[in-house]
Design an enzyme around this catalytic site. Sequence first.
Site, PDB file in Angstrom:
ATOM      1  N   GLN A 166       0.850  -1.196   0.000  1.00  0.00           N
ATOM      2  CA  GLN A 166       0.000   0.000   0.000  1.00  0.00           C
ATOM      3  C   GLN A 166       0.885   1.244   0.000  1.00  0.00           C
ATOM      4  OE1 GLN A 166      -3.662  -0.206   0.968  1.00  0.00           O
ATOM      5  NE2 GLN A 166      -3.836   1.920   0.372  1.00  0.00           N
ATOM      6  N   PHE A 167       1.381   1.631  -1.177  1.00  0.00           N
ATOM      7  CA  PHE A 167       2.285   2.778  -1.255  1.00  0.00           C
ATOM      8  C   PHE A 167       1.616   4.071  -0.817  1.00  0.00           C
ATOM      9  CE2 PHE A 167       0.189   3.494  -5.273  1.00  0.00           C
ATOM     10  CZ  PHE A 167       0.302   4.855  -5.494  1.00  0.00           C
ATOM     11  N   THR A 168       0.285   4.126  -0.826  1.00  0.00           N
ATOM     12  CA  THR A 168      -0.403   5.365  -0.457  1.00  0.00           C
ATOM     13  C   THR A 168      -0.247   5.710   1.022  1.00  0.00           C
ATOM     14  OG1 THR A 168      -2.533   4.250  -0.142  1.00  0.00           O
ATOM     15  CG2 THR A 168      -2.073   5.158  -2.345  1.00  0.00           C
TER      16      THR A 168
END
Length: 146
Positions: A78-80
């Site tokens: 989950q790069f966000t």
Amino acid sequence: MKAVVQRVREARVEIDAEVVGAIGAGLMVLVCAERGDSESQADRLLAKLLKLRIFSDEAGKMNRSVQDVRGGLLIVSQFTLAADLGGGNRPSFGGAAAPEEGRRLYDYFVQKARESHPVVATGVFAADMQVHLVNDGPVTIPMQMS
């Protein structure tokens, strides 16, 4: 590395309506590698995650870990989680690790989790995933290892 950990009764990840990872009771782990992160942060995050006492004991106190209750881990990239809102209303993700490095650290984290815990499922790095979960409690814990 950053993570958001949710105690769940069940969770699954789907891609194009196909389940690619699922667990029963355990922890849903959204994980993000940030610029400058290394295996050391991944190791510390995993060690803390496996010992995190957020499951109830007989007295109803959060006193047991996912290892104690033999729960599953569902690990999803989950790069966000690296979002920076300092410049306005549109998030910047410049703090996230470059995709190749993010994948390498995610794969490392998953490999180490599988070496340390019997039930580990995952999503697919950089895929468009739909995540379904029943948050138990709800219990949601942000974690960061720097």
